[in-house]
Design an enzyme around this catalytic site. Structure first.
Site, short mmCIF file in Angstrom:
data_model
loop_
_atom_site.label_atom_id
_atom_site.label_comp_id
_atom_site.label_asym_id
_atom_site.label_seq_id
_atom_site.Cartn_x
_atom_site.Cartn_y
_atom_site.Cartn_z
N GLU A 158 18.98 -37.70 -66.04
CA GLU A 158 18.68 -36.99 -67.28
C GLU A 158 17.27 -36.38 -67.30
O GLU A 158 17.08 -35.25 -67.74
CB GLU A 158 18.85 -37.92 -68.49
CG GLU A 158 20.30 -38.24 -68.83
CD GLU A 158 20.87 -39.38 -68.01
OE1 GLU A 158 20.12 -39.98 -67.22
OE2 GLU A 158 22.08 -39.68 -68.16
N HIS A 174 24.77 -47.80 -76.31
CA HIS A 174 25.58 -46.58 -76.43
C HIS A 174 25.85 -46.22 -77.89
O HIS A 174 26.82 -45.53 -78.18
CB HIS A 174 26.92 -46.72 -75.69
CG HIS A 174 26.83 -46.41 -74.23
ND1 HIS A 174 26.18 -47.21 -73.34
CD2 HIS A 174 27.30 -45.36 -73.51
CE1 HIS A 174 26.27 -46.69 -72.12
NE2 HIS A 174 26.94 -45.55 -72.19
#
Lengths: 333, 327
Positions: free
Chosen positions: B60, B129
């Protein structure tokens, strides 16, 4: 290299050295604030690579030790000094400072102060070149310590995967701030690390301009020919501390003296004298002329330039509002 | 007006902009060959090819930085960060590079990037998450933050974000990709600044954004039918900058405010909106404004605990009733 080119680069390297030394003095006088990272000792690295590349055409990005890279790309030393003085006439209008010199017109895409931050930015610039189809390359100058960041590995992987036209130049000056490479890094020879990503690499003496130039030429040609990234490691040394707040307690004066025996400017000067292209007297004159130029033009310009206006504090945070109104208000059609 | 899903609206915005401008590209994990985790880039790989629809490695920080660098040269990257939880890894490049480069270069460089990410708690995805992180993004100088609550906004905000020269973070929601709604047939640009009045009312303003707009709308319905309270729902689709004028106008009309956010309370949209109310229209208030927010806990896996951690429309109703002394 041609004699004439070597003579020109000698002039430039003397300017780069004296410019940085004058910054040191201005910092002591408190004319320059913040952090200041100086380049003396490493001049052959930037100069050798950029002689092999096309300054002003190829895109260059680097870390916070950035004054010389900007000037080599074509930035006006007066504007770089004015930036260090925090003036409105500075290359970043006084908003950036020593670590954030920019000259987009000369394709110097800036100095960045997060170690390892420019790796993916350089790959992105290369991606843009790839999309647009130009013959430029991206050149990323960083130090050895940046290679211990995750961005190094992430970027090497992507650059190799997508065959991006980017040259990574590692100026290995043996220290990451105040920690020696043996104490921070499992692999001393940085070029070996990119073998893991199938990136071709090379290593050479970073103190001898001509050696750097010869190795850089192959590296630049490789990238420009569309073969993907290349990694060039240059073994070098910074004479001063990491920044001005560094008293160099982590290394010996003997080690420093040893490196100064291989000073990049003296190596080039002595070679040119030997080749009959210059004399010691001519060199001394060059130094005096350079100092006079720095004092009478560069420093004078920085001293006499205006400060940014406080009313403009928030200018440049966002794009000029007027130009963005369709998207900000939704009245695009 | 087409009645399409949130993901389809996002896909359409990508497609139109990529067809128009060859420098618009998109990148992210699984967005190409796999078609996108939330289908937001479905079919684009086949249409525009791997150079413009880039399946990235799971890096990322790396690919976000790559997008920022490309944007310096006029490329308009749309970066999908699969889950906002992973955006922590990309924040150095979003904040230190994209958001600051214009300022620290004295206006020479700009980073016209769009960062899209699915935020919010879905179902039992656990602590790593389920994050809501809008509070982190909305305090960064140089970064615009928008968050669509319906397909029309999802389409129009992305269109405007791609065209805008500033970096824009778009906070989407995992539970909303299959939500249906009306989207104009013609090209439509939603303003990146301001707020929408999702429902007009007179007695109290319910401020929401993204998924909490829907809690507010449901709460307004209940308040109207069961308690005779007329609630106005203001959709704060722009989190940075927040719409000071819109907040002032609504509170000046209703004199009461409840702010509903899925994010945790300390530091966030709720505290900012209340600060704005204090600064802009304190003397218009008939009661102290109230926040409805998540508990400050790492998101629990257990279904019952998770439900207890996240507010919903019932919490909004309760907060309003308390405000009116009815609970």
């Amino acid at each position: 290299m041609k004699i004439e080119d070597k003579k020109r680069v000698l002039r430039e390297m003397v300017l780069h050295r004296r410019f940085e030394e004058r910054c040191y003095q201005a910092y002591i006088e408190r004319k320059i604030g913040g952090f200041l990272h100086l380049y003396p000792g490493q001049e052959a690295c930037c100069n050798g690579v950029m002689e092999a590349a096309r300054p002003g055409h190829d895109y260059v990005i680097t870390g916070y030790r950035d004054h010389v890279h900007a000037i080599k790309c074509g930035a006006d030393p007066k504007e770089v000094m004015a930036e260090l003085y925090g003036k409105e006439t500075g290359s970043s209008k006084g908003r950036g400072g020593s670590m954030h010199i920019f000259d987009a017109g000369k394709r110097f895409m800036g100095g960045y102060a997060l170690v390892g931050g420019p790796f993916p930015l350089a790959a992105g610039i290369a991606k843009a070149i790839q999309l647009k189809g130009g013959d430029e390359i991206a050149i990323c100058f960083l130090g050895d310590a940046a290679n211990n960041q995750g961005t190094f590995h992430e970027t090497m992987n992507m650059a190799a995967l997508w065959k991006l036209p980017v040259l990574f130049v590692c100026e290995n000056n043996l220290y990451g701030i105040g920690t020696s490479i043996e104490r921070s890094t499992a692999v001393i020879h940085q070029h070996k690390r990119v073998a893991a990503y199938n990136i071709p690499a090379d290593e050479c003496d970073g103190q001898d301009l001509e050696v750097v130039y010869e190795h850089a030429r192959k590296a630049v040609d490789h990238v420009r020919a569309g073969n993907g990234p290349f990694f060039l490691e240059l073994m070098t040394y910074r004479y001063r501390g990491h920044s001005m707040s560094d008293s160099r307690g982590y290394r010996t004066r003997e080690e420093e003296e040893l490196w100064k025996q291989r000073d990049p400017i003296f190596i080039l000067r002595d070679r040119l004298i030997k080749e009959g292209a210059t004399t010691m007297a001519e060199f001394e004159t060059l130094e005096k002329e350079t100092d006079a130029y720095i004092e009478n033009e560069v420093i004078k310009f920085a001293e006499e330039s205006p400060e940014p206006r406080v009313e403009d504090l928030e200018k440049y945070v966002f794009a000029d509002r007027e130009t963005q109104l369709p998207w900000l208000t939704g009245k695009a059609a | 007006m087409a009645n399409i899903m949130y993901w389809e609206a996002i896909q359409r915005a990508h497609d139109e902009e990529m067809a128009r401008d060859p420098l618009v590209i998109c990148m992210g994990e699984d967005i190409g060959v796999a078609g996108g985790t939330y289908k937001a880039t479905k079919g684009l790989y086949e249409k525009y090819g791997p150079l413009r629809v880039m399946d990235t490695p799971i890096s990322e920080g790396g690919f976000t930085g790559l997008a920022v660098g490309a944007s310096f040269l006029g490329v308009r990257p749309i970066v999908e960060i699969m889950s906002v939880n992973f955006a922590w890894l990309a924040m150095d490049q979003m904040f230190n590079s994209a958001a600051k480069v214009r300022y620290m270069s004295g206006g020479q460089l700009t980073a016209p990037c769009v960062f899209r990410s699915a935020g919010g708690a879905a179902h039992q995805l656990g602590a790593q998450h389920s994050a809501r992180m809008e509070k982190v993004f909305m305090g960064i100088a140089g970064l615009r933050v928008v968050t669509p609550s319906n397909p029309k906004q999802a389409y129009g905000l992305l269109k405007s974000a791609i065209r805008c020269d500033d970096p824009v973070f778009i906070n989407e929601h995992e539970l909303m990709y299959n939500m249906k709604g009306e989207v104009p047939d013609g090209e439509y640009f939603h303003p990146l600044e301001g707020s929408d009045i999702a429902r007009a009312g007179t007695d109290v303003t319910l401020f929401g954004y993204n998924i909490s707009v829907h809690w507010c709308l449901k709460a307004a319905e209940i308040l109207d039918k069961q308690y005779g309270i007329s609630a106005e729902v203001v959709d704060l689709y722009s989190l940075s900058p927040l719409d000071r004028a819109g907040i002032k106008a609504s509170v000046s009309k209703t004199h009461r405010a409840v702010i509903a956010e899925e994010d945790e309370a300390p530091v966030g949209v709720g505290s900012e909106v209340i600060a704005i109310i204090n600064e802009e229209c304190f003397f218009e208030l008939d009661a102290a404004p109230v926040r409805v927010h998540s508990a400050l806990v790492p998101q629990p896996y257990n279904h019952t605990l998770e439900k207890a951690a996240i507010p919903d429309h019932e919490d909004v109703v309760k907060a309003v009733l308390k405000l009116f002394g009815k609970a």
